[in-house]
Structures are given as structure tokens and as C-alpha cells.
Write an enzyme that holds these catalytic residues in place. Sequence first.
Site, PDB file in Angstrom:
ATOM      1  N   ARG A  12       8.634  13.183   9.064  1.00  0.00           N
ATOM      2  CA  ARG A  12       7.965  12.802  10.793  1.00  0.00           C
ATOM      3  C   ARG A  12       9.439  12.333  10.965  1.00  0.00           C
ATOM      4  O   ARG A  12      10.235  11.994  10.711  1.00  0.00           O
ATOM      5  CB  ARG A  12       6.841  11.176  10.526  1.00  0.00           C
ATOM      6  N   GLY A  31       9.842   2.694  12.159  1.00  0.00           N
ATOM      7  CA  GLY A  31       9.933   2.721  10.984  1.00  0.00           C
ATOM      8  C   GLY A  31      11.086   1.552  10.072  1.00  0.00           C
ATOM      9  O   GLY A  31      12.162   1.840  10.733  1.00  0.00           O
ATOM     10  N   GLY A  32      10.605   1.419   8.388  1.00  0.00           N
ATOM     11  CA  GLY A  32      11.544   0.727   7.702  1.00  0.00           C
ATOM     12  C   GLY A  32      13.619   2.045   8.131  1.00  0.00           C
ATOM     13  O   GLY A  32      14.837   1.437   8.309  1.00  0.00           O
ATOM     14  N   HIS A 165      10.911   8.110  -1.819  1.00  0.00           N
ATOM     15  CA  HIS A 165      11.150   6.638  -1.309  1.00  0.00           C
ATOM     16  C   HIS A 165       9.897   5.743  -2.683  1.00  0.00           C
ATOM     17  O   HIS A 165       9.228   4.680  -2.515  1.00  0.00           O
ATOM     18  CB  HIS A 165      10.124   6.486  -0.197  1.00  0.00           C
ATOM     19  N   ASP A 372       3.609   0.957  -6.737  1.00  0.00           N
ATOM     20  CA  ASP A 372       4.706   1.427  -5.407  1.00  0.00           C
ATOM     21  C   ASP A 372       5.928   1.835  -5.472  1.00  0.00           C
ATOM     22  O   ASP A 372       6.607   0.331  -6.748  1.00  0.00           O
ATOM     23  CB  ASP A 372       4.886  -0.150  -4.933  1.00  0.00           C
ATOM     24  N   ASP A 498      26.529  35.407 -15.795  1.00  0.00           N
ATOM     25  CA  ASP A 498      25.452  33.827 -15.350  1.00  0.00           C
ATOM     26  C   ASP A 498      26.014  33.076 -14.677  1.00  0.00           C
ATOM     27  O   ASP A 498      26.393  32.522 -14.729  1.00  0.00           O
ATOM     28  CB  ASP A 498      24.661  33.360 -16.832  1.00  0.00           C
ATOM     29  N   ASP A 678      31.725  30.601 -13.567  1.00  0.00           N
ATOM     30  CA  ASP A 678      31.252  29.388 -12.617  1.00  0.00           C
ATOM     31  C   ASP A 678      31.263  28.607 -13.417  1.00  0.00           C
ATOM     32  O   ASP A 678      30.297  27.155 -13.551  1.00  0.00           O
ATOM     33  CB  ASP A 678      30.094  29.628 -12.748  1.00  0.00           C
TER      34      ASP A 678
END
Length: 753
Positions: A12, A31-32, A165, A372, A498, A678
Site C-alpha cells: 500500500r 503508519g510506522g 516485517h 509476531d 553456467d 561469473d
Amino acid sequence: MPKPKLIVASTRLPVTMTRRGDGWQVSESAGGLVTALRAVNERAPFTWLGWPGAPVPAAEQAAVTKELARYGTSPVFVGKADMDGFYQGFANGVLWPLFHNMLDRCHFDRASWHAFRRVNEAYADAIADLTAPGDMIWVHDYQLALVPALLRDRGLGCPVGFFLHIPFPSAEAFRTMPVAAEVLRGLLGADLIGFHAYEYVSHFRMACLRVLGVESEPKQLRLQSRSIRLTVLPIGIDPQEVRAMTTQGEALDEFSEVSRTYAGKRLIVGVDRLDYTKGIPQRLMAFEELLRTRRQWRDKVVFVQVAAPSRTGVADYQALKREVDELVGRINGRYGTSSHTPVVYINRNVSRERLTGLYRAAEIALITPLRDGMNLVALEYVAARDALGGTLILSEFTGAAHCLPGARLVNPYNIERVAGVLHEALESRGGDAESFEHMLHFVHENTSTRWANMFLDRLETVASSDHVAERALLSLRQPDVAGRYANAKHPVVFLDYDGTLRSYVIDPREAVPDERILGALRRLAEIATVYVVSGRDRATLEAWLGHLPIGLVCEHGLSIREPGSCDWQRRTNATGDTLRRLVGPVFEDFVKRTPGSSVEQKDAALAWHYRAADPEYGVFQARELLTRLEDLLKRKPYRVLRGNRVIEVRHEEVSKGFAIGDVLKQRPETDFVFCAGDDTTDVDMMSTIASSFDGPNICVWVGRPDASAEFWRESATALLGDLEGLARDLQPDRSAKPTGLAGGRAGRLTIVR
Ligand code: GDG
């Protein structure tokens, strides 16, 4: 050149667009994250990219974009059906419960997963459109888990940071998700991944190992082509803002109303979104248990629980609401009196100011989520109570528990124990001042601004440690680059396979060249002498590339097949016999001790594979084996190579560097070299070119900048574009004769641009 900027992406936007008549109204939210990023604006201008909060018809998108730009934001437009599948379906129907370890609440369906992918792609496209070289990108949270890799696919060279988060679940839980590998691969597109607690890093590492077979260290995870830094950075709040709020109207009103209403009572507070991860029913049961077992508190304690409505359209949340309603009714029915209601339940949104007043009025906060990521309420409570002190009873399953040693930690599932701790807290009136001081100190030190700045500092470090500044992104359109081969008559091209021509896949057998790779090599071979220089065995190279008019170098330089020839020439007399005598018994010993592992005998090398062993145990054994080999091979002409779940020992003469050195010796007329690689074995090629080739050259490192090559390219796909560009833009002067070596195709290059 525009100033480098920061692009922040989250589901958002910090503003919401709502339809008003035939136009749109923008409202800002605080918000935070908004608070955390406010100060970041000073270090770099930033654009916030996300969903504007409503589907916007195509005809109105330009106007909405223009309006949002005034707020430093940029929209990602998503249709309603995709948004539903993305948000309700996969993000909140699968990832949210899974990441909080609640497997029985996951509802996986393919259609939602496809919508999730499409929306992540829309984000990646929108970010790519906004990005300019030198910018940094910061992607937030689980809903955008695929965006980092999608950005890499789009060839963006900017550093990409990702912050999770919410918690990362144990590998056992994570791998039950049918698309576990895809989600991990998405995240691994980032250069830096941040978590609130080390526990989540450790789960993440184990998931990478068990699901993808990718090994890691606590702070970094090395893919063959690049590294990903892992960092622990618990988020904070703005404690000054909370403190300031305590002295303002609404907060003061709430404080005095609550204090007056419950005068003489002891006040406990809980504040959450009404979410099943927050453990609200268990918490109510613990409070009920307190009242049942410790009668003395029955008419003296009030528990105020704010449960802000959340995801109200979802069945699980509706069921939770019913459960909480019933529990509150039961407790108040059993223990309430005409003058006392033990549980005050507020099931609506309360303003931040009022919440602050409520925190201030409560001497105990009961914050007991089942799981949480961090939990900001715990931090807000401490900041709001400030000099008043207080007691924080906190679930041990929150990220905050790792940072607030002054809290009383509880297991929220242990109802009796939570009741016991509540009782102890009520007994020890005023709480432990020293413990509270510790917490207050943390909250004031670890502010949200500091959190954001530290994340960005680390992202900048990642960027600079990769020498982005010193190594140039290859562009054949630059005159000084194109000038290097403009007059070349005998160009030679060396390409690793590769990770260079073909991006890595987890199972190496699947890395078959596609039509695009084959076409590029074929066209390039018309104007230059091309070699693919690989660690793969002869049979694979022949099967995949043998029909092309190019040279092949197998097993890291053991044998060469010249362009146009079918014969392989072994470059060295070194055989595997001595090696087998020396290292064979050690490898056999490790095979016995590591179920699933095996030994592969190569021509001049010996390899111990542990792909099929238990991933965790395999890594452990590999470390031990490396130590053994180090002792065993001291001052002996062998090199140990650590590959993807394989340890290989080979003679030091077998090297890609020596191999291309031989090629160049045999082709003294070579007047330009292009080389791309690479991984560590390709460094040898770059060194050989630096030390023994005097002419103009272009050395390119794929995936990231690297000290060994002057240029870099973001991905195999981007490099392929260059090779195609070379083949398309440059025309061979067919009058030039082949160099004399079998099938050599070198010709004169002319730029036709
Ligand atoms: C995710 C992670 C991580 C609550 N009720 C009301 C209200 N709130 C505010 C609180 C707090 C915020 O909402 C909730 O933050 P949490 O951290 O507790 O939880 P999540 O929303 O699940 O956030 C979490 C966080 O991201 C940051 O990384 O800590 O673990 O799950 O600020 O005060 N605010 C208002 N009215 C309410 O009724 N205005």
C-alpha cells in the site's frame, strides 16, 4: 545526470485514493513505515511506489499518477480480480498464516498464486520504469517477495534491499508450501535481506538449504554468481512523537476519562489488530484464569482490550471475532458485578492519540501474540509510559522479546503461567524500575529513523563493496568500448557457460541451452573465434553445443576441442592416479560417514558430491572435509574447488586460465579478446588475459561487479543481449582468411552502426 534516488515499494502507498463523485480524493496515512522514512528523505530523494487503494480505470490512470506524484508517490495499477487473488488469496491466505507458523490456516490455490505472481510482476515493471542507474531500491514485506528476483530478470543493476516485517517460519513449516522454492528464489534476487530477529535469519538459512540446497553463513548467502547479505535489524518507533502525543488533547482526555472511570482499580491493557496471530483468545483465558484462581483480584482489576477490526471479509477473522465476543461475554458474565466489569472490549479503531492516553493509564501491558514479527505496541507502551514506568508482559514469540530484556516474557499458550505472571505483576506494584529503564533506553536508541538509516547504510555498503563505483556496466555503444574491436581482424571470444551464458538453475542437468543462446553463439561464430570454457564434462558439452562451429573447453581446462573439429586434445599429462591414491581414501571415508554422498572419478580430478545427503549434515561434513584436504594437500600441486554441493580436487595445471593461455599461444594473430565469466574458476581466465595478452580486450563479470574484470553485466540474459548485439552490429569482412587452425572463423569486424 539526475541525482540518484531511493525507490521504496510496499503493497500500500502511504496515501489512499478514494473515489469522490467523478474525481479522486487523496488522504495521507501515518503508519510506522511513513514515520521511519520521513528522515530518510534528507539523505536522498525518494519515490514511494505501491497500490493506491482502489482499482483505477485505464482512462483515469494518467490523472491519478499525476496527482500522486505531488505526494512523492507512484502508483502500481492492479485490477480487482488480481488484487483479490494477490492480497486475500495468496498473501493473506497462505503467506501470512504460514510465516506465523499456523499451517492449518493456509488455503493454497493455484489461481491465487498466479495472481500473486502477476501483481509482483506489475510491481517489478513499475519499479524498473522509475529506476535510473545509481538508484537504490527498498522492497517491503512478504506480499512483494517475488519482486527482488523479478527486478534482476529485468536487468536492473541497482542494489535491491528487502525487509521482512513478519517472522520467517521454521524450514519444516516453510517447505510445506507448494511454491516454497519459487518464493525463496524471489527473495534471493535481493542484495540485502533484513529481518527483525536472528531467529528468522536462521530459519531462512535453513529453508534455503533444505529447499534450494543453497548454503550460507549467518551474515551472507553465496550464490555461485553473487552474495546476498543477511541482516538483523529490529524496527523501532518514533518515541519523541509518542511522548509529545501524551501531552495533547485526545491523549489527555483518554487518560483522565479512564483514570476517573476505573479509579481505585488496577488497569491492564492489550492493543492489537483483531488477528489470529495476536493470541487474543488465549490472553482472555489467562485473564479468566487469574480471576478464577486468585479471587482477591476479581473486583480490583480491569483488562482493557482494544482489537482494531482487520480483514473483516475473511471467514477466519469472522470466526475469531465470534470467539472473542463469546469469551468476553463469558468472563464478564462469570466475574462481573453490577458495579464492576472485568473485561472492557473495544472492537473498533481507536485514534493513535487515544491509544497513547490508554497506555499511560495502564500500569501493565499484556501483549501476548502467538507469533509476531516485532510488535510495535510493546514499544509504544514503553515510550508512552516513559517516566511513569510500568510492567510489560510480552510473548516470547515476538521479535520485540529479543530486544526488550526488561519485559516479563511468557509463552502465550501456557495459560496458567501467564495468569501467574499477571498475578506477580499485580503484586509487585509499579513494576521493576530498572527493567523498565532498560526498555526505555532501547526504545529511545533504536528509533524508526535509525532503523531505516541503518538499513540503507548497509545497502549502500553492499553496493560499494561490490565495486559498483569502480567497475563499469558494459555498454557496447560507448565509443571507447566499441573502439577496442572496431579494427579487429582476428577476434577471439571466451565464454563460461553456467551463470554466464545460462542463468543458474538449481538442478544443473536442467541448464540446457535454449534457442536464444544457440542462435547467439552461432551468429557470433561467423565473425569471431568462439570458445565455451566450462567445468562441465566433455559429453555434456558435446551434447549441448557440439553441433556449433565453436571451440569447447571441458572440465575447467582439461581438454580442448577446436572449432570445427570433433577431436578433443588433452592439455596436460597430469592424470588422476596420484590424486586417487592421495585423496581417494579420504573421500571414501566421507562417503561411509555421510549417507547419500558419493565420489565421482573424473579424468584428472576427483569429486565428492553431497547433493543427495541430508543438506544440513552435508554442509557440516563438507567443512570437515575441507579442513582435512587443506592439511593433506599442503605444498602439493593440487587445487581444491568448492562447487554447488560438491568438493573437487584437481591438478593445478588443469585451469581455465592455462587453457585459454594455450589457445592464445596457438593464435598469435589474435588482436582482440572478449571474455565473460561469473565464478571463481573464471578469475583464472581474466588473470591470463591481464598477464599474457597485450592487445585490446573486454573482460566482463556477470551478475555483479567484480575486481577481476573491468566490466560487469547484471545477468546472463543481459550478456546474451550484448553477444547478440555484437553479432548483429558487426559484419565479417569475408575476404579475411581463416587463421589456419581447423575451422577458425575469425574475420575482420566493421561497425556498421
Ligand atoms: C507488522 C508485523 C511488525 C493497533 N490498533 C490500533 C492501532 N494500532 C497500531 C499500533 C501499532 C500498529 O497498529 C500495529 O503494529 P504491530 O507491530 O503490533 O503489528 P502489525 O500491524 O501486524 O505489523 C509486526 C510490524 O509489521 C512492523 O515491522 O512489528 O510484527 O506483523 O502501531 O499502535 N492504531 C490505531 N488504531 C487502532 O485501533 N490508530
